[in-house]
Design a protein around this motif. Structure first.
Motif, mmCIF file in Angstrom:
data_model
loop_
_atom_site.group_PDB
_atom_site.id
_atom_site.type_symbol
_atom_site.label_atom_id
_atom_site.label_comp_id
_atom_site.label_asym_id
_atom_site.label_seq_id
_atom_site.Cartn_x
_atom_site.Cartn_y
_atom_site.Cartn_z
ATOM 1 N N GLY A 1 2.743 -6.100 11.929
ATOM 2 C CA GLY A 1 2.957 -4.659 11.870
ATOM 3 C C GLY A 1 3.316 -4.176 10.477
ATOM 4 N N ASP A 2 4.136 -4.963 9.755
ATOM 5 C CA ASP A 2 4.499 -4.582 8.386
ATOM 6 C C ASP A 2 3.252 -4.365 7.535
ATOM 7 O OD1 ASP A 2 7.168 -4.814 9.025
ATOM 8 O OD2 ASP A 2 7.428 -6.788 8.103
ATOM 9 N N LEU A 3 2.289 -5.266 7.659
ATOM 10 C CA LEU A 3 1.073 -5.173 6.857
ATOM 11 C C LEU A 3 0.206 -3.998 7.288
ATOM 12 C CD1 LEU A 3 0.311 -8.967 6.634
ATOM 13 C CD2 LEU A 3 0.484 -7.460 4.654
ATOM 14 N N HIS A 4 0.078 -3.789 8.602
ATOM 15 C CA HIS A 4 -0.749 -2.675 9.072
ATOM 16 C C HIS A 4 -0.224 -1.337 8.554
ATOM 17 C CE1 HIS A 4 -4.052 -3.638 11.854
ATOM 18 N NE2 HIS A 4 -3.414 -4.770 12.079
ATOM 19 N N PHE A 5 1.056 -1.108 8.659
ATOM 20 C CA PHE A 5 1.592 0.213 8.345
ATOM 21 C C PHE A 5 1.776 0.450 6.857
ATOM 22 C CE2 PHE A 5 3.360 -0.768 12.660
ATOM 23 C CZ PHE A 5 2.351 -0.079 13.316
ATOM 24 N N LYS A 6 1.532 -0.577 6.068
ATOM 25 C CA LYS A 6 1.633 -0.416 4.615
ATOM 26 C C LYS A 6 0.445 0.364 4.071
ATOM 27 C CE LYS A 6 4.079 -1.789 0.936
ATOM 28 N NZ LYS A 6 5.515 -1.461 0.787
ATOM 29 N N TRP A 7 -0.687 0.355 4.773
ATOM 30 C CA TRP A 7 -1.920 0.895 4.204
ATOM 31 C C TRP A 7 -2.436 2.087 5.007
ATOM 32 C CZ3 TRP A 7 -0.823 -2.048 0.446
ATOM 33 C CH2 TRP A 7 -0.498 -3.391 0.622
ATOM 34 N N VAL A 8 -1.554 3.015 5.344
ATOM 35 C CA VAL A 8 -1.925 4.181 6.149
ATOM 36 C C VAL A 8 -2.054 5.415 5.264
ATOM 37 C CG1 VAL A 8 -1.167 5.749 7.978
ATOM 38 C CG2 VAL A 8 -0.882 3.275 8.249
#
Length: 531
Positions: free
Chosen positions: A312-319
């Protein structure tokens, strides 16, 4: 949405994913375990008139000098960041992929099988390169909307994924693992009540789910690299967890913000997973998968560790909050996003480093079977979403069958090791030698085609004689006993006595345990499956 290639390529109609306008809501996303993007009207077209263009960074279109390309008046656009470049379109032989060119072979299977002597099972044999591999641009494509730049894979890849329902199937793959008590649900096709069996390993409840999370995404990564081998970089993960702006694509560097100390500590464990003190944290691959995938703090069965939340940390970094059509935070289309593959590719590398440190081989038959199983499941889900998709010849029709043949014998023939169902599957074109051992067919129909049926290559023998494995040509062939069985050719049946399937040394590839399972099923009367 229209994609007009300014580098002189042909115009293509882009797929449904980019025609949707998503409202931005803050919620607990079923897929990413955090904030998500959902649509107030997912079927409505983008009323802002979103259009766009694809342009190679190497040059302007014919008739325009560098910097003189027409200014887009639409709210969104595509810009290829590498590859084909400019040139005279009248002499160019390049073409762009689109939803009309589709997959190599189309449908949930998508494999062309061109030149094959038997139907190709892409879950076992892999995909042939897509025709657009020869002309597609390198690197990511820029997708611009409302003044924000996001990065996607190239439009040809997105068109293939849309035609094969990959975006929706990926979302529903996660949804079917949320069917139990406390599951977040969210399915758009009532997947929990479909023909696809609900996995007993529900999301973040067992280490089995953690393992399947790793295997399914490896299946997707491998498939895309097979389809676009000249552009495999688009699906390649970070070499290490990105801790500085310089490790990111240029378009994201200005927006980089430092990670929390907790995230960095977890990332260090992942990057150094092969160190003994880190290996000892995770008793098996499933525990590692849970630790990466699940909410921070979720307990991992059989381990003192708790989940890190790195996924989740990685997904929400690139929004990009104002550009979500193909955003990595958009659970319905996030596999379009270039950063999705950077982060999942990194997770896959961590997993492989763990396997190597544990002495596990990338050629392990069990691993191949487990990845193929995820492929078959995703294909089956895609056909629930779109029943008109042409099935992969190796994809079994979802059933509720049970019994020894269905649960123990059939998987032997459909395994990635033996590959029997590659030639002896049952698609519309018909299996090799009329013998069906798997494919888009029920287990009951397979048994009906075996019991007391004559063999085309076994002389006087029948394929399966209930109660008598030593007179059953199927057993004689796979056990290596056919050559000494006394086969007599006739006007309707030859004697092809070689062992099938063969191992590299020419001996039977079935193990003694597998042969015993098949023999016992025949000895017990070759009972048909029950519904």
């Amino acid at each position: 949405m229209r994609i007009n290639d300014l580098a002189g390529l042909s115009t293509a109609s882009f797929g449904k994913g980019s025609q949707r306008t998503f409202g931005l809501l803050s919620c607990v996303t079923p897929l990413l375990l955090g904030a998500c993007i959902v649509s107030a009207n997912p079927d409505a077209e983008d009323t802002a008139g979103a259009g766009g263009s694809v342009a190679g960074a190497g040059g302007a279109p014919s008739g325009a000098s560098g910097g003189d390309a027409p200014t887009s008046t639409t709210t969104s656009s595509w810009t290829g960041t590498g590859g084909v470049g400019g040139g005279d379109p009248s002499t160019s032989t390049a073409t762009t992929g689109s939803s009309s060119t589709g997959a190599a072979g189309g449908g949930a299977g998508g494999s062309s099988g061109t030149g094959s002597t038997h139907p190709k099972d892409h879950c076992v044999d892999g995909f042939d390169p897509h025709p657009s591999d020869a002309t597609m641009k390198d690197g990511p494509a820029e997708y611009i909307k409302n003044g924000q730049i996001d990065l996607t894979v190239q439009p040809e890849v997105i068109a293939w994924m849309e035609e094969n329902e990959w975006q929706a199937a990926h979302f529903e793959w996660h949804s079917i693992r949320r069917c139990g008590p406390g599951g977040l649900g969210g399915s758009r096709v009532d997947i929990c009540n479909s023909a696809v069996p609900v996995p007993p390993d529900q999301e973040c409840k067992t280490t089995g789910d953690g393992y399947q999370f790793l295997a399914m995404h490896r299946h997707m990564i491998q498939s895309l690299k097979q389809l676009w081998p000249k552009h495999s970089e688009q699906f390649e993960g970070f070499e290490k967890f990105p801790t500085t702006a310089e490790e990111l694509p240029e378009q994201w560097r200005a927006d980089f913000r430092p990670w929390s100390a907790t995230t960095l500590a977890n990332a260090k464990i992942a990057d150094e997973i092969d160190k003994p003190e880190n290996l000892s944290r995770f008793p098996d691959e499933g525990a590692l998968g849970m630790w990466i995938q699940c909410f921070a703090g979720v307990a991992i069965p059989g381990s003192s560790e708790r989940a890190s939340g790195l996924h989740g940390d990685l997904h929400f970094k690139w929004v990009r909050p104002n550009n979500t059509d193909h955003g990595v935070g958009n659970q319905f289309t996030n596999i379009d996003n270039y950063m999705f593959w950077k982060l999942h590719g990194w997770i896959d590398k961590v997993w492989e480093k763990y396997r190597v440190a544990k002495g596990l081989s990338p050629d392990d038959p069990k691993l191949k079977d487990d990845i193929a199983a995820q492929c078959y499941e995703m294909d089956a889900i895609a056909r629930v979403i779109n029943p008109s998709l042409e099935p992969n010849p190796g994809t079994s029709t979802p059933t509720t069958e049970s019994g020894v043949f269905h649960t123990a014998v059939r998987p032997i023939f459909e395994s990635a090791v033996h590959k029997c169902s590659g030639c002896h599957a049952a698609p519309s074109t018909g299996p090799h030698a009329g013998l069906s051992l798997g494919g888009d067919i029920s287990s009951a129909d397979i048994v009906a085609g075996l019991v007391n049926k004559p063999s085309k290559g076994g002389g006087q023998f029948r394929l399966v004689v209930p109660g008598n494995p030593d007179q059953s040509w199927l057993y004689l062939k796979v056990s290596g006993m056919a050559a000494s069985a006394g086969c007599r050719p006739s006007a309707t049946a030859s004697c092809m006595t070689g062992v099938m399937p063969q191992a590299a040394d020419g001996k039977p590839s079935l193990t003694s345990a597998e042969l015993a399972t098949l023999r016992q099923w025949i000895q017990d009367g070759a009972p048909a499956p029950t519904q």
